[in-house]
Design an enzyme around this catalytic site. Structure first.
Site, PDB file in Angstrom:
ATOM      1  N   ASP A   1       0.864  -1.350   0.092  1.00 19.89           N
ATOM      2  CA  ASP A   1      -0.010   0.036   0.208  1.00 19.89           C
ATOM      3  C   ASP A   1       0.896   1.315  -0.051  1.00 19.89           C
ATOM      4  O   ASP A   1       1.774   1.381   0.690  1.00 19.89           O
ATOM      5  CB  ASP A   1      -0.910   0.158   1.273  1.00 19.89           C
ATOM      6  CG  ASP A   1      -2.242   0.997   1.027  1.00 19.89           C
ATOM      7  OD1 ASP A   1      -3.147   0.464   0.940  1.00 19.89           O
ATOM      8  OD2 ASP A   1      -1.966   2.211   1.055  1.00 19.89           O
TER       9      ASP A   1
ATOM     10  N   GLY B   1     -15.860   2.743   3.736  1.00 18.47           N
ATOM     11  CA  GLY B   1     -14.728   3.701   3.402  1.00 18.47           C
ATOM     12  C   GLY B   1     -14.083   3.114   2.342  1.00 18.47           C
ATOM     13  O   GLY B   1     -13.012   3.624   2.018  1.00 18.47           O
TER      14      GLY B   1
ATOM     15  N   HIS C   1     -11.789  -1.216  -7.145  1.00 23.14           N
ATOM     16  CA  HIS C   1     -11.406  -2.659  -7.763  1.00 23.14           C
ATOM     17  C   HIS C   1     -11.180  -3.382  -6.494  1.00 23.14           C
ATOM     18  O   HIS C   1     -10.125  -3.090  -5.611  1.00 23.14           O
ATOM     19  CB  HIS C   1     -10.118  -2.440  -8.492  1.00 23.14           C
ATOM     20  CG  HIS C   1      -9.281  -3.595  -8.986  1.00 23.14           C
ATOM     21  ND1 HIS C   1      -9.063  -3.766 -10.322  1.00 23.14           N
ATOM     22  CD2 HIS C   1      -9.243  -4.666  -8.609  1.00 23.14           C
ATOM     23  CE1 HIS C   1      -8.474  -4.662 -10.631  1.00 23.14           C
ATOM     24  NE2 HIS C   1      -8.412  -5.662  -9.639  1.00 23.14           N
TER      25      HIS C   1
ATOM     26  N   HIS D   1     -10.253  -5.213  -3.299  1.00 21.18           N
ATOM     27  CA  HIS D   1      -8.841  -5.384  -2.873  1.00 21.18           C
ATOM     28  C   HIS D   1      -8.823  -5.923  -1.334  1.00 21.18           C
ATOM     29  O   HIS D   1      -9.573  -5.410  -0.583  1.00 21.18           O
ATOM     30  CB  HIS D   1      -7.818  -4.284  -2.862  1.00 21.18           C
ATOM     31  CG  HIS D   1      -8.589  -2.757  -2.736  1.00 21.18           C
ATOM     32  ND1 HIS D   1      -9.461  -2.156  -3.190  1.00 21.18           N
ATOM     33  CD2 HIS D   1      -8.398  -2.262  -1.441  1.00 21.18           C
ATOM     34  CE1 HIS D   1     -10.096  -1.176  -2.378  1.00 21.18           C
ATOM     35  NE2 HIS D   1      -9.410  -1.283  -1.257  1.00 21.18           N
TER      36      HIS D   1
END
Ligand code: AMP
Ligand code: ZN
Length: 128
Positions: free
Chosen positions: A44, A107, A112, A114
């Site tokens: 991330d 949130g 896409h 994940h």
């Protein structure tokens, strides 16, 4: 009434301008962690823990609720890959959390699907 983001919002739902599809195609750089025919994992960009890796299917699905029942099989492969990544990143024994945000109240920002793999620090519950 609040609605879910449309293609005009930053969290686009269309595949053509999906940031994660661009990462898969190599059009946006990332710190890759794992790749096979079906899934891709990368760190991330804004880590919330010492280990924060995103694991995604290469096929573009907006969220869990958009995956047809007959296509759900890859989820178990994805979970077993998350477990392997946790092992490789040294958080298997200390513990880790896997998060799947789905829709506005969760949130979810990137549309896409994940899975977040988080670990390397003590986490609280309930989530914020
Ligand atoms: P979510 O809120 O569940 O949709 O999470 C989206 C995640 O994607 C956030 O943790 C972001 O930091 C992460 N993210 C957004 N853009 C990138 C990028 N270019 N590379 C890596 N992670 C990203
Ligand atoms: Zn996508």
């Amino acid at each position: 009434m609040l609605s879910e983001p449309t293609s005009n919002d930053s969290g686009s739902k269309s595949m053509s301008d999906c940031i994660f599809c661009k990462i898969i195609k190599g059009e946006i750089p990332c710190q890759a962690v794992y790749e096979d025919d079906l899934i891709f994992a990368f760190d991330d960009i804004n880590p919330q823990a010492p280990v924060h890796t995103l694991i995604i299917p290469k096929q573009h699905y907006v969220s869990l609720k958009d995956i047809p029942e007959e296509k759900m099989g890859f989820i178990s492969h994805l979970m077993s890959t998350a477990r392997d990544i946790a092992e490789k990143k040294g958080i298997s024994e200390s513990g880790f959390r896997i998060v799947l945000n789905t829709g506005r109240d969760s949130g979810q920002d990137v549309f896409h699907i994940h899975f977040h793999l988080l670990g390397g620090r003590r986490m609280s519950w309930p989530p914020g």
